[in-house]
Design an enzyme around this catalytic site. Structure first.
Site, short mmCIF file in Angstrom:
data_model
loop_
_atom_site.label_atom_id
_atom_site.label_comp_id
_atom_site.label_asym_id
_atom_site.label_seq_id
_atom_site.Cartn_x
_atom_site.Cartn_y
_atom_site.Cartn_z
N ARG A 27 24.59 -66.43 12.52
CA ARG A 27 25.84 -65.84 12.06
C ARG A 27 26.85 -65.81 13.02
NH1 ARG A 27 25.06 -63.12 7.13
NH2 ARG A 27 26.76 -61.92 7.56
N TRP A 75 31.14 -63.90 16.65
CA TRP A 75 31.68 -65.21 16.59
C TRP A 75 33.16 -64.75 16.32
CZ3 TRP A 75 34.91 -67.55 13.07
CH2 TRP A 75 35.07 -68.94 13.10
N ASN A 101 31.82 -56.27 11.93
CA ASN A 101 32.04 -57.67 11.61
C ASN A 101 33.12 -57.51 10.41
OD1 ASN A 101 31.50 -60.27 10.59
ND2 ASN A 101 29.91 -59.82 9.37
N GLU A 486 29.95 -85.56 1.22
CA GLU A 486 28.98 -84.65 2.14
C GLU A 486 28.33 -85.18 3.50
OE1 GLU A 486 28.39 -81.70 2.03
OE2 GLU A 486 26.22 -81.38 2.70
N LYS A 490 28.75 -83.59 6.76
CA LYS A 490 27.44 -83.33 7.79
C LYS A 490 27.75 -83.86 9.10
CE LYS A 490 25.94 -80.55 6.28
NZ LYS A 490 26.37 -80.03 4.92
N HIS A 509 43.41 -99.06 -1.09
CA HIS A 509 44.79 -98.14 -0.95
C HIS A 509 44.96 -97.60 0.30
CE1 HIS A 509 45.09 -98.93 -5.23
NE2 HIS A 509 43.53 -98.51 -5.42
N LYS A 608 27.63 -69.75 10.09
CA LYS A 608 26.69 -69.99 9.00
C LYS A 608 27.34 -69.44 7.68
CE LYS A 608 23.38 -71.39 6.24
NZ LYS A 608 23.75 -72.90 6.10
C1 F6R Z 1 28.51 -77.17 5.53
C2 F6R Z 1 28.57 -75.81 5.29
C3 F6R Z 1 29.72 -75.21 4.69
C4 F6R Z 1 29.36 -74.33 3.46
C5 F6R Z 1 30.57 -73.40 3.34
C6 F6R Z 1 30.27 -72.63 2.08
O1 F6R Z 1 27.14 -77.68 6.01
O2 F6R Z 1 27.58 -75.09 5.51
O3 F6R Z 1 30.72 -76.06 4.22
O4 F6R Z 1 28.80 -74.96 2.56
O5 F6R Z 1 31.13 -72.69 4.27
O6 F6R Z 1 29.29 -71.54 2.32
P1 F6R Z 1 28.44 -70.87 1.22
O7 F6R Z 1 27.72 -71.87 0.25
O8 F6R Z 1 27.66 -69.69 1.83
O9 F6R Z 1 29.46 -70.06 0.24
#
Ligand code: F6R
Length: 613
Positions: A27, A75, A101, A486, A490, A509, A608
């Site tokens: 996190r 973070w 946080n 996606e 990634k 285009h 995360k």
């Molecule tokens: C990409 C990723 C992020 C999450 C986004 C939404 O790999 O992990 O783009 O998908 O931050 O997060 P959630 O699903 O927790 O709302």
């Protein structure tokens, strides 16, 4: 975004805090620090970098005898990554220590006012202002209980927080508070933990209570009390966490990301279990009972989500429109919340979120609720804020996703959207036979995913062969357009190379101008209704000497002959191919990142759970 753990009880706090925070490192992980209180007063250490760096600095944790303490992994949002900016932050006298946080929005104003009354600051953070503000209340009213000083301070604060406060003068108390930033209390025997995520407390207890926005808790080794900020006591239900600690660990894989990619068949089985009824060609979604009627009569579905969850929503749009004939709008939540969305009677709002804590998705949900639109969610984390604030919802049951890059959460969200499409479709025009066929095809997906995972070695070889490319184009059409997006997301996330996802039909285009022998394209080209179109696009790329990596259906020799590298996936019903075609792209990103020596589980600059805007 950050990790917080607090402990109060009879045992030494520091080893427990360190154990807990390691489970939360995903996190936030740019710096860490702790404070424990004992008869010797408060002792604190901080370090820039991972928790391991803090441990090096600590040496033997038994040197710190305190039985109450707090720890934080950061973070950064305000101020650089330095020891001074690491939490916990203290007041002028080193009495009050705070791990936080969220964001204190009016911290500059507060700092100016506090500086006028003689407070001095040692960090650039917003959090430190709050520590001094609490101190200010204890100075103004000698003998004021720490919880009351915290409460008064929070009444003067604008912003978001999940926080824990440690007070040298009240070593038998921890004070915790929450506003838009998750916080839970783990209840043990003669001890309590506070944490921003359940994985930090699992080793010690499975019994938790979740704080809601505007609530605060006072913990002593013997008891806990919860109030709102107006001092009204709150009765909080006890929840039992379903996840085991082992589930939250790597289970033999070199990275969480790889483990989670391989967990996808099981995650889909969990998503479908007890819900998909192939013989009736139907899906039973118990969590949606309270909105059943409004969903049945819905004239439009509005989906808001972020990142990968948003892309799952885009696959869902194709499915829902094709099977249920219901118009679907999908928006990134950060746009949705600011673009003055127009709601109509008959709208239903769906939030998709793995963590259930994403700030923009939550804000979009609240906007919809405020306008009186019925809401529901697809969420993985049980008891998370979005799960609690929607009128109804479907849990993903995908298990904890620790790798920062989302993988199994994506496919699990797509599977649940497929269930939703089936359920709504059957309430509308989808016939029994069509429903049965749909359900049978969906039920086969976990097995087909297991077969797809067999491409692992092949993808690793291709990633190694491509290691020197600096740009990638990902192309797909129809159901596989969001998958192309996606795949590019990634790759960007875990290997830091430039990757763009595009609808293959859009290539002419603009993007085709970039193609040359140094610019490879990853083309998702299964044998489906747009196969011929994809083949034409691939020919166009080859004519410009662009390298092609194709994702194709097993047995497609034509594709094997055109592309430079071909990754074969099993044949599946067109609508469910995204659940398979995304797997080689996840693996490609993973191996490409590993090939370049990156920490794929914790990519730089990412966290995360994005609980700030
Ligand atoms: C990409 C990723 C992020 C999450 C986004 C939404 O790999 O992990 O783009 O998908 O931050 O997060 P959630 O699903 O927790 O709302």
């Amino acid at each position: 975004m950050c990790g917080i753990v607090g402990y109060i009880g009879r045992r030494r706090a520091l080893p427990i805090l360190l154990g807990g925070i390691k489970n939360l490192e995903y996190r936030g992980y740019d710096s860490a620090g702790f404070a424990v209180v004992s008869r010797r007063g408060v002792e604190s250490r901080k370090a820039v970098g991972r928790v391991a760096r803090l441990e090096e600095k600590i040496g033997d944790p038994d040197r710190f005898p305190g039985t109450a303490g707090i720890i934080h992994s950061r973070w950064s949002t305000h101020g650089e990554v330095t020891e001074a900016n690491a939490h916990p932050h203290a007041d002028c006298r080193g009495r009050i220590w705070l791990a936080h946080n969220g964001i204190i929005e009016n911290y500059k104003e507060l700092k100016r006012a506090l500086a006028r009354t003689g407070h001095t600051f040692h960090s650039e953070t917003d959090t430190e202002a709050l520590a001094h503000l609490i101190e200010e209340f204890t100075i103004r009213t000698p003998g004021l209980a720490i919880e009351e000083a915290v409460r008064l301070a929070l009444l003067s604060v604008r912003g978001t927080y999940g926080l824990v406060v440690l007070d040298r003068e009240s070593p038998d108390k921890l004070v915790a508070a929450r506003n838009f930033s998750p916080l839970l209390i783990g209840i043990g025997r003669g001890e309590y933990l506070v944490a921003s995520d359940a994985s930090a407390v699992l080793k010690h207890t499975k019994n938790v209570i979740y704080l809601d926005d505007g609530e605060m808790a006072v913990l002593t080794p013997r008891e806990h009390t919860v109030w709102d900020l107006r001092r009204r006591p709150r009765e909080k239900p006890l929840h039992e966490i379903e996840w085991t600690l082992e589930q939250a660990q790597k289970g033999g894989y070199s990275h969480f990301m790889l483990k989670e990619i391989f967990e996808q068949p099981e995650a889909i089985e969990n998503a479908l279990r007890g819900r998909l009824v192939p013989k009736d060609g139907h899906a039973q979604l118990g969590g949606l009972e309270t909105v059943h009627e409004r969903l049945a009569g819905a004239e439009r579905l509005i989906i808001a989500a972020c990142g990968t969850a948003y892309l799952a929503g885009r696959v869902g749009k194709y499915m829902l429109e094709a099977c249920a004939g219901i118009p679907v709008e999908v928006d990134v939540a950060s746009e949705f919340r600011y673009r003055a969305p127009v709601f109509r009677k008959g709208d239903v709002f769906l939030a998709i979120s793995q963590s259930g804590e994403t700030a923009d998705t939550l804000a979009a949900l609240r906007e919809a609720r405020e306008k009186g639109v019925p809401t529901f969610g697809i969420v993985n984390v049980v008891g998370s804020t979005i799960a609690r604030e929607t009128d109804a919802g479907i849990y993903q049951h995908a298990g904890p996703e620790i790798g920062v890059a989302s993988t199994k959460a994506f496919t699990s969200q797509v599977a649940i959207l497929a269930l939703l499409a089936l359920s709504l479709g059957r309430q509308r025009d989808l016939s029994l036979t069509q429903g049965q066929e749909f359900a049978r095809d969906l039920a086969r997906i976990p097995e087909l995913m297991r077969r797809t995972l067999g491409v692992d070695d092949e993808v690793r070889r291709i990633a190694a062969a491509c290691r020197d490319f600096k740009n990638f184009l990902f192309l797909g059409r129809k159901y596989n357009l969001p998958v192309a997006l996606e795949g590019a997301l990634k790759l960007k996330e875990v290997s830091y190379v430039h990757a763009e996802g595009y609808g293959a039909g859009e290539m002419k285009h603009g993007p085709i101008a970039m193609i040359d022998e140094r610019f490879p394209s990853v083309c998702i080209a299964p044998r489906d209704s747009v196969y011929e179109k994809m083949v034409s696009n691939i020919e166009e790329i080859k004519a410009r000497r662009g390298p092609v990596i194709a994702i194709a259906t097993e047995g497609d020799q034509e594709m094997g002959a055109i592309a430079d590298h071909t990754i074969f996936i099993p044949k599946a019903a067109e609508i469910f191919v995204p659940l398979l075609s995304v797997i080689p792209l996840q693996l490609f990103a993973y191996y490409f990142g590993v090939e370049h020596g990156h920490d794929v589980d914790r990519p730089r600059n990412l966290a995360k759970s994005v609980t700030v805007e």
